[in-house]
Each structure stands twice: as C-alpha cells, then as structure tokens.
Scaffold this motif. Structure first.
Motif, PDB file in Angstrom:
ATOM      1  N   THR A   6       0.849  -1.194   0.000  1.00  0.00           N
ATOM      2  CA  THR A   6       0.000   0.000   0.000  1.00  0.00           C
ATOM      3  C   THR A   6       0.881   1.239   0.000  1.00  0.00           C
ATOM      4  O   THR A   6       1.971   1.244   0.574  1.00  0.00           O
ATOM      5  N   THR A  10      -4.691   8.636   1.820  1.00  0.00           N
ATOM      6  CA  THR A  10      -6.102   8.453   1.492  1.00  0.00           C
ATOM      7  C   THR A  10      -6.777   9.807   1.628  1.00  0.00           C
ATOM      8  O   THR A  10      -6.345  10.662   2.401  1.00  0.00           O
ATOM      9  N   VAL A  46      -1.447  -1.063  -4.123  1.00  0.00           N
ATOM     10  CA  VAL A  46      -2.709  -0.379  -3.828  1.00  0.00           C
ATOM     11  C   VAL A  46      -2.367   1.052  -3.470  1.00  0.00           C
ATOM     12  O   VAL A  46      -1.816   1.325  -2.398  1.00  0.00           O
ATOM     13  N   SER A  47      -2.660   1.958  -4.374  1.00  0.00           N
ATOM     14  CA  SER A  47      -2.224   3.342  -4.244  1.00  0.00           C
ATOM     15  C   SER A  47      -3.387   4.276  -3.970  1.00  0.00           C
ATOM     16  O   SER A  47      -4.382   4.283  -4.693  1.00  0.00           O
ATOM     17  N   MET A  71      -9.211   1.405   0.161  1.00  0.00           N
ATOM     18  CA  MET A  71      -7.897   0.789   0.292  1.00  0.00           C
ATOM     19  C   MET A  71      -7.992  -0.520   1.065  1.00  0.00           C
ATOM     20  O   MET A  71      -7.329  -1.512   0.711  1.00  0.00           O
ATOM     21  N   ALA A  75      -6.830  -4.039  -0.453  1.00  0.00           N
ATOM     22  CA  ALA A  75      -5.761  -4.754   0.249  1.00  0.00           C
ATOM     23  C   ALA A  75      -6.249  -6.116   0.724  1.00  0.00           C
ATOM     24  O   ALA A  75      -5.521  -7.114   0.646  1.00  0.00           O
ATOM     25  N   TRP A  85       3.436  -8.614   2.933  1.00  0.00           N
ATOM     26  CA  TRP A  85       2.592  -7.423   3.011  1.00  0.00           C
ATOM     27  C   TRP A  85       3.470  -6.257   3.444  1.00  0.00           C
ATOM     28  O   TRP A  85       4.181  -6.357   4.449  1.00  0.00           O
ATOM     29  N   PHE A  87       2.880  -2.252   4.361  1.00  0.00           N
ATOM     30  CA  PHE A  87       1.905  -1.181   4.536  1.00  0.00           C
ATOM     31  C   PHE A  87       2.645   0.147   4.623  1.00  0.00           C
ATOM     32  O   PHE A  87       3.008   0.626   5.704  1.00  0.00           O
ATOM     33  N   ALA A  89       1.389   2.994   3.076  1.00  0.00           N
ATOM     34  CA  ALA A  89       0.439   4.094   2.880  1.00  0.00           C
ATOM     35  C   ALA A  89       0.243   4.887   4.168  1.00  0.00           C
ATOM     36  O   ALA A  89       0.377   4.350   5.274  1.00  0.00           O
ATOM     37  N   VAL A  91      -2.588   6.176   5.840  1.00  0.00           N
ATOM     38  CA  VAL A  91      -4.046   6.048   5.825  1.00  0.00           C
ATOM     39  C   VAL A  91      -4.660   6.986   6.868  1.00  0.00           C
ATOM     40  O   VAL A  91      -4.198   7.043   8.011  1.00  0.00           O
TER      41      VAL A  91
END
Length: 216
Positions: A6, A10, A46-47, A71, A75, A85, A87, A89, A91
């Motif tokens: 990710t 967001t 996942v952008s 997201m 994900a 995985w 992470f 991002a 968020v």
C-alpha cells in the motif's frame, strides 16, 4: 513471490469539493514496488491518490483507490494470496461522519466536524496473517518515535516496522530522500542513513527478503 504493497495518502470526502487528507506523495511506496519487482516479485500496488504515474514494470499491478475503506477492500482482496505485506500508505485515521451532498457554504465564525474512526487496515489484516506470511509496517512519528514504532510492531502483528521521523531533515513526506530505522520483535535495530528513496527501497527489500527467508 507475491507482494501486497500500500502507498500514498487516502482522501476522505467532506463535500464534493473538500476532503481530509495528508501530505504523503507515495514516493516511498512506489520505490518499494519497483525494488520488489526488480527482484522478480509480482506486486499488487494499492495506491491512494498520488500524482505519480503507474509503474511501467509489468510485474506491478496498480490498483487506484481514494478512501481508507476503498484501500482496505483492495488490500483485503490481495492479502490472502500475498506472501509479503508492506503497509507504506499514510491512511487517514478518521473520516467525516457525514459527507455533504453539496459544497458546504461559509457561515459563522467556526465550523464543527464530527469524525469517525476508519478501519485500521494493517491491524485488521494482521489478525488474519498466516505463519508463513511476512508483514512490514511503516510508522511516521514526531515524538517518542521508538516507543510508538514498537507499539505498532506488536499491536499490528508486524514482523518488521520501518520508522520515519519528521524531525530528520530530508526525510518524510515530499522528499526524494529518506532516512529510516527498522525494528523487529527481538529488539534488533537497523539504521538506513539519508539517501535516495530508491536506494532506501532497495536496502529495505534486501532486508525483508533476508528476514523472510530466515523465518521460513
């Protein structure tokens, strides 16, 4: 190997014009996607909203989303089959309780917003993580950096956590460089000095692959 990654921010809509967001550009996450792909991995990126172009590498599938809920859905769909995985991002922790159908007009001296908590993507998926899966989280902190990063490591069932401090010049949002500290559950710490995000990404991927191989 399949990697779920990710990246970016967001955006949580307030009305058709405005949103709640943050300063993440997605540069670190996109650099990690490229570094994993260079090692032969298939990457689901996942952008969140980013001005960066989708990576051209055919090993990278980019899924564009906007909100934390979107997201999480994307994900979750990739997590089951992913071996690793990451992470990366930023968020949004909260979203407006109500999204106005029309632009909110200026009235009065103050405006009060009610916010509700978003799903914690990494923590929720961490509860479902299988023993052979390897999870890496990012922690961007401004105070008590190590303590907050270690808390995330345990609470979200990470194998590694990558700590960014906004107090480090040249690190964090918007820069082409980064400086990070990697922690694991055994208390081991690996420091990456200030360098380009592409170089940091290559170093992190090498570390992740080595730690995953040792775990297996």
């Amino acid at each position: 190997m399949h990697v779920l990654l990710t990246a970016g921010p967001t955006y949580e809509p307030l009305d058709p014009v405005r949103f709640l967001g943050n300063r993440s550009t997605g540069k670190m996450g996109y650099a990690l996607a490229e570094a994993f792909a260079a090692e032969g991995a298939q990457v689901t990126l996942v952008s969140g909203p980013s001005q960066l172009a989708d990576p051209a590498n055919p090993r990278i599938q980019t899924v564009r989303v906007e909100t934390a809920a979107e997201m999480f859905a994307a994900a979750s769909a990739a997590a089951e089959v992913a071996d690793v995985w990451v992470f990366a991002a930023a968020v949004a922790d909260y979203r407006p309780a109500q999204v106005a159908a029309e632009k909110i007009k200026k009235a009065g001296e103050t405006l009060t917003l009610e916010l509700v908590k978003n799903v914690d993507i990494a923590a929720t998926l961490g509860q479902q993580k299988r023993a052979e899966q390897f999870a890496v989280g990012f922690a961007l902190e401004t105070t008590n950096e190590l303590a907050h990063a270690q808390d995330k490591l345990y609470r979200k069932n990470f194998d590694l956590v990558v700590l960014n401090s906004l107090r480090d010049p040249g690190a964090g949002f918007g820069h082409d460089t980064n400086k990070v500290t990697v922690l694991d559950a055994a208390g081991q710490i690996v420091n990456f000095e200030l360098q380009s995000k592409a170089e940091v990404a290559r170093g992190l991927v090498s570390l992740i692959l080595a730690r995953r191989a040792a775990k297996l």
